[in-house]
Design a protein around this motif. Sequence first.
Motif, PDB file in Angstrom:
ATOM      1  N   SER A  29       0.845  -1.196   0.000  1.00  0.00           N
ATOM      2  CA  SER A  29       0.000   0.000   0.000  1.00  0.00           C
ATOM      3  C   SER A  29       0.875   1.238   0.000  1.00  0.00           C
ATOM      4  O   SER A  29       1.327   1.685  -1.045  1.00  0.00           O
ATOM      5  CB  SER A  29      -0.925  -0.019   1.224  1.00  0.00           C
ATOM      6  N   PHE A  30       1.167   1.808   1.178  1.00  0.00           N
ATOM      7  CA  PHE A  30       1.990   3.015   1.302  1.00  0.00           C
ATOM      8  C   PHE A  30       2.715   2.945   2.632  1.00  0.00           C
ATOM      9  O   PHE A  30       2.091   2.719   3.667  1.00  0.00           O
ATOM     10  CB  PHE A  30       1.102   4.270   1.276  1.00  0.00           C
ATOM     11  N   SER A  31       4.022   3.150   2.603  1.00  0.00           N
ATOM     12  CA  SER A  31       4.794   3.162   3.844  1.00  0.00           C
ATOM     13  C   SER A  31       6.040   4.008   3.639  1.00  0.00           C
ATOM     14  O   SER A  31       6.656   3.970   2.571  1.00  0.00           O
ATOM     15  CB  SER A  31       5.184   1.732   4.242  1.00  0.00           C
ATOM     16  N   ARG A  32       6.379   4.799   4.667  1.00  0.00           N
ATOM     17  CA  ARG A  32       7.549   5.671   4.596  1.00  0.00           C
ATOM     18  C   ARG A  32       8.170   5.825   5.974  1.00  0.00           C
ATOM     19  O   ARG A  32       7.501   5.698   6.997  1.00  0.00           O
ATOM     20  CB  ARG A  32       7.172   7.081   4.129  1.00  0.00           C
ATOM     21  N   PHE A  33       9.458   6.183   5.956  1.00  0.00           N
ATOM     22  CA  PHE A  33      10.095   6.758   7.139  1.00  0.00           C
ATOM     23  C   PHE A  33       9.721   8.231   7.118  1.00  0.00           C
ATOM     24  O   PHE A  33       9.764   8.871   6.064  1.00  0.00           O
ATOM     25  CB  PHE A  33      11.623   6.614   7.067  1.00  0.00           C
ATOM     26  N   ILE A  34       9.344   8.775   8.277  1.00  0.00           N
ATOM     27  CA  ILE A  34       8.965  10.189   8.342  1.00  0.00           C
ATOM     28  C   ILE A  34       9.714  10.851   9.492  1.00  0.00           C
ATOM     29  O   ILE A  34       9.866  10.267  10.565  1.00  0.00           O
ATOM     30  CB  ILE A  34       7.429  10.355   8.473  1.00  0.00           C
ATOM     31  N   CYS A  35      10.204  12.057   9.235  1.00  0.00           N
ATOM     32  CA  CYS A  35      10.935  12.839  10.227  1.00  0.00           C
ATOM     33  C   CYS A  35      10.626  14.305   9.960  1.00  0.00           C
ATOM     34  O   CYS A  35      10.018  14.633   8.938  1.00  0.00           O
ATOM     35  CB  CYS A  35      12.439  12.557  10.133  1.00  0.00           C
ATOM     36  N   PRO A  36      11.016  15.208  10.864  1.00  0.00           N
ATOM     37  CA  PRO A  36      10.712  16.630  10.627  1.00  0.00           C
ATOM     38  C   PRO A  36      11.213  17.137   9.271  1.00  0.00           C
ATOM     39  O   PRO A  36      10.528  17.925   8.607  1.00  0.00           O
ATOM     40  CB  PRO A  36      11.412  17.342  11.793  1.00  0.00           C
ATOM     41  N   GLU A  37      12.355  16.645   8.819  1.00  0.00           N
ATOM     42  CA  GLU A  37      12.937  17.148   7.567  1.00  0.00           C
ATOM     43  C   GLU A  37      12.147  16.749   6.319  1.00  0.00           C
ATOM     44  O   GLU A  37      12.170  17.465   5.319  1.00  0.00           O
ATOM     45  CB  GLU A  37      14.388  16.653   7.407  1.00  0.00           C
ATOM     46  N   ASN A  38      11.446  15.601   6.338  1.00  0.00           N
ATOM     47  CA  ASN A  38      10.718  15.168   5.140  1.00  0.00           C
ATOM     48  C   ASN A  38       9.204  15.099   5.363  1.00  0.00           C
ATOM     49  O   ASN A  38       8.472  14.605   4.504  1.00  0.00           O
ATOM     50  CB  ASN A  38      11.249  13.814   4.645  1.00  0.00           C
ATOM     51  N   LYS A  39       8.739  15.593   6.500  1.00  0.00           N
ATOM     52  CA  LYS A  39       7.324  15.446   6.867  1.00  0.00           C
ATOM     53  C   LYS A  39       6.387  15.991   5.787  1.00  0.00           C
ATOM     54  O   LYS A  39       5.438  15.314   5.396  1.00  0.00           O
ATOM     55  CB  LYS A  39       7.050  16.137   8.201  1.00  0.00           C
ATOM     56  N   GLU A  40       6.628  17.203   5.303  1.00  0.00           N
ATOM     57  CA  GLU A  40       5.715  17.801   4.316  1.00  0.00           C
ATOM     58  C   GLU A  40       5.661  16.963   3.034  1.00  0.00           C
ATOM     59  O   GLU A  40       4.585  16.747   2.488  1.00  0.00           O
ATOM     60  CB  GLU A  40       6.122  19.241   4.009  1.00  0.00           C
ATOM     61  N   LYS A  41       6.812  16.488   2.574  1.00  0.00           N
ATOM     62  CA  LYS A  41       6.867  15.660   1.362  1.00  0.00           C
ATOM     63  C   LYS A  41       6.108  14.350   1.570  1.00  0.00           C
ATOM     64  O   LYS A  41       5.313  13.945   0.712  1.00  0.00           O
ATOM     65  CB  LYS A  41       8.327  15.386   1.000  1.00  0.00           C
ATOM     66  N   VAL A  42       6.329  13.686   2.707  1.00  0.00           N
ATOM     67  CA  VAL A  42       5.667  12.411   2.974  1.00  0.00           C
ATOM     68  C   VAL A  42       4.159  12.602   3.102  1.00  0.00           C
ATOM     69  O   VAL A  42       3.372  11.819   2.554  1.00  0.00           O
ATOM     70  CB  VAL A  42       6.255  11.729   4.229  1.00  0.00           C
TER      71      VAL A  42
END
Length: 96
Positions: free
Chosen positions: A73-86
């Motif tokens: 489906s959809f899965s990502r690592f998310i952190c403050p630096e990429n939050k908006e993109k994710v």
Amino acid sequence: MLENKFQANLIKELKRLFPGCIVMKNDASYIQGIPDLLILYNDKWASLECKKSASASKQPNQEYYVDQMNRMSFSRFICPENKEKVLYELQQSFQS
């Protein structure tokens, strides 16, 4: 920012972006490396592994489960630096 503070704020933002969604916190002691959050929205789902920063270390099996769940489906690592993109990518995934 601590990871748990980032995660708490992220959960609030997910609930605002996707009204009616269910956000569940997964138990890492049950399956080592499983992503932190499971988001259920309408007929779709996604998982997110929260990190306090882009340089934070990854635990054993985390990349495996993020990759496997992203194929499903959809899965990502998310952190403050990429939050908006994710979150943008998640919105696109939930709208498709």
